[in-house]
Design a protein around this motif. Structure first.
Motif, PDB file in Angstrom:
ATOM      1  N   ASP A   1       0.830  -1.201   0.000  1.00 23.51           N
ATOM      2  CA  ASP A   1       0.000   0.000   0.000  1.00 23.51           C
ATOM      3  C   ASP A   1       0.866   1.253   0.000  1.00 23.51           C
ATOM      4  O   ASP A   1       0.524   2.256  -0.651  1.00 23.51           O
TER       5      ASP A   1
ATOM      6  N   ARG B   1       0.693   4.300  -2.775  1.00 23.23           N
ATOM      7  CA  ARG B   1       0.459   5.711  -2.433  1.00 23.23           C
ATOM      8  C   ARG B   1       1.599   6.601  -2.922  1.00 23.23           C
ATOM      9  O   ARG B   1       1.376   7.758  -3.286  1.00 23.23           O
TER      10      ARG B   1
ATOM     11  N   LEU C   1       0.908   7.114  -6.632  1.00 24.53           N
ATOM     12  CA  LEU C   1      -0.202   8.057  -6.782  1.00 24.53           C
ATOM     13  C   LEU C   1       0.242   9.486  -6.512  1.00 24.53           C
ATOM     14  O   LEU C   1      -0.143  10.421  -7.228  1.00 24.53           O
TER      15      LEU C   1
ATOM     16  N   SER D   1      -3.469   8.597 -12.564  1.00 26.50           N
ATOM     17  CA  SER D   1      -3.966   8.328 -11.210  1.00 26.50           C
ATOM     18  C   SER D   1      -5.175   7.391 -11.252  1.00 26.50           C
ATOM     19  O   SER D   1      -5.281   6.463 -10.458  1.00 26.50           O
TER      20      SER D   1
ATOM     21  N   GLU E   1      -3.969   3.936 -12.289  1.00 25.64           N
ATOM     22  CA  GLU E   1      -3.244   3.258 -11.212  1.00 25.64           C
ATOM     23  C   GLU E   1      -4.204   2.655 -10.193  1.00 25.64           C
ATOM     24  O   GLU E   1      -3.929   1.593  -9.620  1.00 25.64           O
ATOM     25  N   HIS E   2      -5.341   3.309  -9.954  1.00 27.87           N
ATOM     26  CA  HIS E   2      -6.367   2.707  -9.096  1.00 27.87           C
ATOM     27  C   HIS E   2      -6.901   1.421  -9.725  1.00 27.87           C
ATOM     28  O   HIS E   2      -7.133   0.426  -9.023  1.00 27.87           O
TER      29      HIS E   2
ATOM     30  N   ARG F   1      -8.187  -0.679  -6.707  1.00 24.90           N
ATOM     31  CA  ARG F   1      -8.635   0.180  -5.617  1.00 24.90           C
ATOM     32  C   ARG F   1      -9.785   1.061  -6.094  1.00 24.90           C
ATOM     33  O   ARG F   1      -9.817   1.502  -7.247  1.00 24.90           O
ATOM     34  N   GLU F   2     -10.707   1.348  -5.191  1.00 23.42           N
ATOM     35  CA  GLU F   2     -11.826   2.218  -5.500  1.00 23.42           C
ATOM     36  C   GLU F   2     -11.327   3.639  -5.736  1.00 23.42           C
ATOM     37  O   GLU F   2     -10.441   4.121  -5.024  1.00 23.42           O
ATOM     38  N   LEU F   3     -11.904   4.324  -6.729  1.00 29.01           N
ATOM     39  CA  LEU F   3     -11.510   5.698  -7.011  1.00 29.01           C
ATOM     40  C   LEU F   3     -12.014   6.633  -5.919  1.00 29.01           C
ATOM     41  O   LEU F   3     -13.162   6.510  -5.465  1.00 29.01           O
TER      42      LEU F   3
ATOM     43  N   TYR G   1     -11.764  -3.674 -13.545  1.00 26.19           N
ATOM     44  CA  TYR G   1     -11.564  -4.538 -12.374  1.00 26.19           C
ATOM     45  C   TYR G   1     -11.761  -6.016 -12.704  1.00 26.19           C
ATOM     46  O   TYR G   1     -11.544  -6.868 -11.855  1.00 26.19           O
TER      47      TYR G   1
ATOM     48  N   GLU H   1     -12.382   2.314  -0.579  1.00 26.91           N
ATOM     49  CA  GLU H   1     -11.680   3.393   0.105  1.00 26.91           C
ATOM     50  C   GLU H   1     -11.575   3.125   1.599  1.00 26.91           C
ATOM     51  O   GLU H   1     -10.579   3.461   2.234  1.00 26.91           O
TER      52      GLU H   1
END
Length: 532
Positions: free
Chosen positions: A87, A91, A94, A138, A141-142, A147-149, A203, A438
């Motif tokens: 994680d 980050r 991002l 960005s 990359e989610h 990962r949820e936007l 996804y 999130e």
């Protein structure tokens, strides 16, 4: 950290900035990322002249992309939820994309206006292209990290595009050496490419497939045009609303469509994809068509999958979904799945000939714990975990499940055993859709494999010498009513065309010959077979 590292940086001219970039330790991606972050922070804190600022951030693009790609290897394709280290890498990447967008936005604010100058228009088109590009990175990359936007990201993208449209430079060609140095791009193209990626269900795809889809979307985006709604009586099937925090979506989802609504004309895109599919069927290789290095067997079905959403055709569900309540139990890993499907511990069916040297050493060392005359069976200590998931909805083909981050990690494409909220026995299912929210919860879409599974042991048919040990596997029955043949579900790498296997289920042992792979996941293969 040294005093030199703590000292604030300043880049008043090109020579100072270029010297700093030349010293980046690119062989140490983590350190290089830290130094690039300080470089971008310094440009925002104390920006040089507009032309110098623009040139320096342009020169920072290549090393930043190289570093970000290395950091992304730490979380791309990893099970969810991500670990703390994974994680952290996510980050940091991002943050890098976000800072690049902010520095380019600063370039736009500092650039002296001169709307009559072609050079000024080209510079602003390039700056807005980069703002769109890094905001899109960005978003992408989610998708790659599943990962949820966060809220507001689509609005940020819409805002940059609307500015380019308002200034009349949305389609002005600009160069982008990182993406496609031979052919120019423009603001509308990079904006459209992100919309195409999103409607292709990002996804649902592996990292490899998602990167291919993004590559195709970037190459084909110039074939799509964006228009205002010029006829209030003709509503397009899909729209983008620039004042809504949402991507391209069905127009029926909006009660009223205002002046911020835009439609996409994908007519030329559909013709190009259909022409490409014809060429693939005629044995033209994907590489010759600019589709990447994959095989036709991999590229062709993927391109057919994106054709419908990219041409804005509705994708009706084969099976109706129903909202549900209750808890489903989910087990992962062949050992746990075999135990819960079969209801008993897995025990090697053979005697001494199937034991390895380490097994015999263990039995010899702890022989006082073995009862005289007892058959030599190595029984595992049963401690298989099973997670409880909330059932959000279900259909005849699968489930949408949700849970907190507590539990076993899950990988897109893997095989799981699921006991439904309204059943008692376990079914096999593949994770086809996976996203970390999130708030760190997980959402998973499962597609069940046809038929009620039977737990079995499988091993290659012994030709000479001692037989190998059995591995855990499953048998699925034939279902002629829906066109499904009998299949073997085995760990990934089991399949070899024409290879014979020995199968044991209960007291029965028999032989089969593998025919072809019906379905393949990240850790399993569903294989049709002929019983010998």
């Amino acid at each position: 950290m040294s005093a030199a590292t703590d000292a604030p940086l300043s880049f008043p001219d090109l020579a100072t900035g270029n010297a700093y970039l030349a010293r980046l330790p690119l062989t140490n991606p983590a350190l290089a990322e830290e130094q690039l972050t300080r470089f971008l922070d310094a440009l925002m804190r104390q920006p040089p002249a507009p032309a110098v600022l623009f040139t320096l951030v342009e020169q920072a693009r290549a090393p930043l992309h190289s570093v970000a790609e290395e950091l992304a290897r730490g979380y791309h394709g990893k099970p969810l939820p991500l670990t703390a280290d994974e994680d952290g890498h996510f980050r940091r990447v991002l943050a890098a994309w976000g800072k690049m967008a902010k520095v380019y936005a600063l370039c736009a604010r500092l650039e002296p206006p001169d709307t009559d100058s072609a050079e000024y228009c080209l510079r602003m088109a390039t700056i807005l292209h980069r703002c769109l590009y890094y905001t899109g990175m960005s978003i992408l990359e989610h998708f790659r990290a599943r990962r949820e936007l966060p809220p507001g990201l689509w609005l940020e993208l819409h805002g940059y595009y609307e500015t380019a449209e308002e200034w009349g430079i949305a389609s002005l060609p600009v160069r982008d050496a990182l993406e496609n140095g031979a052919h120019p791009s423009h603001c509308a193209a990079v904006y459209i490419a992100l919309m195409l990626v999103e409607v292709a269900s990002p996804y649902n795809h592996s990292i490899r497939d998602l990167n291919l889809i993004h590559r195709w979307a970037s190459a084909l985006a110039p074939l799509v045009s964006i228009h205002r709604l010029d006829d209030e009586f003709v509503v397009p099937p899909y729209v983008v609303e620039l004042m809504q925090d949402a991507p391209l979506h069905p127009s029926a989802a909006s009660e009223t469509l205002g002046t911020d609504a835009r439609r996409f004309d994908t007519t030329r895109l559909g013709l190009q994809i259909n022409h490409t599919l014809v060429q693939l069927h005629q044995r033209v290789t994907p590489r010759q068509l600019g589709l990447g290095e994959g095989t036709a067997g991999h590229v062709l079905p993927l391109l057919e999958q994106v054709l419908r959403p990219w041409t804005q055709q509705a994708s009706p569900r084969k099976f109706r979904r129903f909202p549900s309540t209750g808890l489903a139990r989910v087990a992962s890993g062949f050992e746990a799945m075999h135990y819960y499907v079969g209801g008993v511990e897995f025990v090697q069916a053979d005697a001494a000939s199937t034991y390895s040297r380490s097994d015999f050493d263990a039995l010899f060392t702890f022989r006082e714990q073995v009862s005289p005359g007892q058959a030599l069976n190595i029984r595992p200590r049963v401690a298989y975990g099973v997670d409880e998931w909330t059932v959000l909805n279900h259909s005849a083909k699968g489930f949408l499940l949700g849970r907190s981050c507590v539990g076993q990690r899950m990988l897109q494409g893997q095989l799981v055993a699921v006991c439904p909220h309204d059943g008692k026995s376990y079914l096999l299912a593949q994770v086809v859709w996976l996203m970390q929210e999130e708030a760190d919860g997980l959402l998973a879409g499962l597609s069940t494999l046809p038929g009620t599974p039977l737990a079995a042991g499988i091993r290659p048919l012994a030709e000479r010498g001692a037989a190998e040990r059995y591995e855990r596997g499953f048998l699925l029955p034939a279902l002629p009513a829906i066109g499904e043949e009998a299949a073997l579900v085995a760990p990934a790498g089991t399949y070899q065309a024409g290879r014979a296997l020995e199968v044991c289920h209960g007291d029965e042992t028999w032989q089969l010959r593998m025919l072809h792979v019906v379905q393949r996941g990240s850790d399993f293969e569903r294989i049709s077979y002929q019983r010998l």
